[in-house]
Write a protein that holds these residues in place. Structure first.
Motif, PDB file in Angstrom:
ATOM      1  N   GLU A 138       4.969  -8.151   1.365  1.00  0.00           N
ATOM      2  CA  GLU A 138       3.637  -8.503   1.875  1.00  0.00           C
ATOM      3  C   GLU A 138       3.705  -9.758   2.738  1.00  0.00           C
ATOM      4  N   GLN A 146       4.696  -9.576   6.469  1.00  0.00           N
ATOM      5  CA  GLN A 146       3.740  -9.066   7.451  1.00  0.00           C
ATOM      6  C   GLN A 146       2.905 -10.162   8.101  1.00  0.00           C
ATOM      7  N   PRO A 175       7.256   0.661   8.393  1.00  0.00           N
ATOM      8  CA  PRO A 175       6.362  -0.329   7.788  1.00  0.00           C
ATOM      9  C   PRO A 175       6.906  -0.809   6.441  1.00  0.00           C
ATOM     10  N   THR A 224       5.839  -2.222   3.073  1.00  0.00           N
ATOM     11  CA  THR A 224       4.661  -2.384   2.222  1.00  0.00           C
ATOM     12  C   THR A 224       5.093  -2.769   0.812  1.00  0.00           C
ATOM     13  N   TYR A 262       6.404   0.283  -0.955  1.00  0.00           N
ATOM     14  CA  TYR A 262       7.774   0.611  -0.559  1.00  0.00           C
ATOM     15  C   TYR A 262       8.762  -0.299  -1.287  1.00  0.00           C
TER      16      TYR A 262
END
Length: 204
Positions: free
Chosen positions: A107, A110, A186, A188, A191
Motif C-alpha cells: 500500500e 502506491q 498493480p 495491492t 496481492y
C-alpha cells in the motif's frame, strides 16, 4: 554522528539538559529532508534547502551526517519506521505478521513513500555506483528482523516453506519491489498477502 532516532556517539556523557534539544534538532532536520523530497523532488533537496527549511545550520547537518545521501536515507528511514513499523512478536503468528507487513508495504508503494524510496535508491546508485549505502543504513536492520521472524515460523512449524529464511524474504519483498519498479502489475495489499502465503506456505 547522530543516528536516525536522534542518538549520537558520546551522548551518554553529555549533560542531560542538552538531550531534548539535540533530539528535537535532529528530528527537525530529518522531517525537513523528507518533506522536501516528497514535495520538491530529490534534486531540490540540497543541504542548503534542508538547512533553510529546518532552521538548522549547514555546519550542524554536516557534523551529524557524512554525506547528503546518508541524510536522505536517514530521513527516509525515520519516515518508514513510523509508517511501516516492524511487527512485534505479540501481534500474531509469524505468517500473520508477514502478511500484515507485506500488505502495508504494498500500500505504501502506491503513494509518496514509493516514489521517495525509489528516488533515494537511484541517488545512491548514481553517486556511488551501488545501493550498498541504502542497504547498510536502512534495509539491513529491517531485513534481518523479518528474516528472523520467518525463521521463527519455520522453527515452530507454522511456516512450511523450506530453504533459507533470507531467500524467502527476498522472494516476497524482491517480487513486490520488482513489480513496482517496472510497473508489471498493480501492487495491492491483497496481492501481497497472497504472495506471502504462496512463498511461506503457512500451516492451515
Amino acid at each position: 554522528m547522530v543516528t536516525a532516532n536522534g542518538g549520537g556517539d558520546g551522548a551518554d556523557s553529555a549533560p542531560r539538559r542538552g538531550r531534548p534539544r539535540s533530539i528535537e534538532t535532529s528530528n527537525a532536520i530529518l522531517e525537513s529532508a523528507y518533506a522536501l523530497m516528497a514535495s520538491t523532488g530529490l534534486a531540490a533537496t540540497t543541504i542548503d534547502a534542508v538547512a533553510r527549511h529546518s532552521g538548522v545550520s549547514k555546519m550542524t547537518i554536516y557534523k551529524w551526517w557524512p554525506s547528503r545521501e546518508a541524510l536522505l536515507i536517514d530521513a527516509f528511514l525515520r519516515h518508514a519506521a513510523q509508517m511501516l513499523p516492524l511487527p512485534p512478536a505479540s501481534s500474531g503468528s509469524p505468517a500473520a505478521r508477514a502478511r500484515r507487513h507485506a500488505a502495508a508495504y504494498a500500500e505504501a508503494l502506491q503513494g509518496e513513500f514509493g516514489k521517495v524510496q525509489l528516488a533515494v535508491i537511484s541517488e545512491c546508485i548514481s553517486k556511488t555506483g551501488s545501493a550498498e549505502l541504502f542497504y547498510a543504513r536502512y534495509l539491513q536492520f529491517r531485513r534481518d528482523a523479518l528474516v528472523e521472524m520467518i525463521a521463527a515460523g519455520q522453527n515452530d512449524g507454522s511456516i512450511l516453506a523450506e530453504g533459507p529464511a533470507e531467500d524467502l524474504y527476498d522472494a516476497i519483498y524482491g517480487s513486490l519491489f520488482y513489480r513496482y519498479v517496472f510497473g508489471i502489475a498493480p501492487i495491492t495489499p491483497t496481492y501481497a498477502r497472497n504472495l506471502v502465503d504462496l512463498v511461506l506456505r503457512p500451516k492451515a
